[in-house]
Design an enzyme around this catalytic site. Structure first.
Site, PDB file in Angstrom:
ATOM      1  N   HIS A  97       0.846  -1.194   0.000  1.00 25.43           N
ATOM      2  CA  HIS A  97       0.000   0.000   0.000  1.00 25.43           C
ATOM      3  C   HIS A  97       0.877   1.238   0.000  1.00 25.43           C
ATOM      4  CE1 HIS A  97       0.776  -1.245   4.135  1.00 25.43           C
ATOM      5  NE2 HIS A  97       0.793   0.037   4.444  1.00 25.43           N
ATOM      6  N   HIS A  99       0.916   5.205   1.053  1.00 30.28           N
ATOM      7  CA  HIS A  99       0.262   6.225   1.864  1.00 30.28           C
ATOM      8  C   HIS A  99       0.293   7.559   1.114  1.00 30.28           C
ATOM      9  CE1 HIS A  99       0.547   4.014   5.821  1.00 30.28           C
ATOM     10  NE2 HIS A  99       1.534   3.401   5.177  1.00 30.28           N
TER      11      HIS A  99
END
Ligand code: AMP
Ligand code: ZN
Length: 136
Positions: A97, A99
């Site tokens: 992922h 951010h």
């Protein structure tokens, strides 16, 4: 199934901001600043370096698009775009992922960068070691 796979499958709720065939983006539940978004490929892979160059490219196309939206929507002064690779770097969820963190002047958030110093030819030796490991 990992927690982000559960979010992707709909088993766990999330506040989604974007979705397409390749990825989903949703609000981080523990934001550094309000508006902190995570961009997550739908296919499970533990870390960024487990992605192919093509997948990484696809991911960052979405990151670019969503980063522009976060900055504009929140009228942010800046952004931090961060990806942690491995527990040593602070990764807690082992599904890739990125951010996107909106930043504001004087928002009181400080990342703890330190600045080490290279000794002698060390900087060149590090450069050579990394250079010779680059594939393709
Ligand atoms: P990292 O340390 O890079 O692995 O970041 C993991 C991030 O996932 C943290 O910022 C958490 O706040 C966030 N997070 C964990 N669980 C959830 C969840 N169920 N929904 C949204 N964000 C989450
Ligand atoms: Zn997963």
């Amino acid at each position: 199934m990992c927690i982000f796979c559960k979010i992707i499958s709909g088993e766990i709720p999330s506040a989604k901001v974007y979705e397409d065939d390749f990825c989903v983006a949703f609000m981080d539940i523990g934001p550094v600043n309000k508006g902190h978004v995570l961009v997550v490929p739908k296919k499970h892979a533990e870390t960024f370096v487990d992605l192919s160059e093509e997948e990484a490219g696809e991911l960052f196309k979405r990151v670019n698009r969503i980063a522009k939206a976060v900055k504009k929507a929140l009228d942010a002064d800046g952004l931090n775009i961060i990806n942690n690779v491995g527990a040593a770097s602070g990764q807690e969820v082992f599904h890739v992922h990125v951010h996107i963190i909106p930043r504001f002047e004087n928002d009181g958030m400080k990342f703890g960068w330190r600045k080490l110093q290279y000794v002698g030819d060390e900087i060149k030796e590090y450069a050579e070691t990394i250079k010779s490991a680059i594939e393709g």
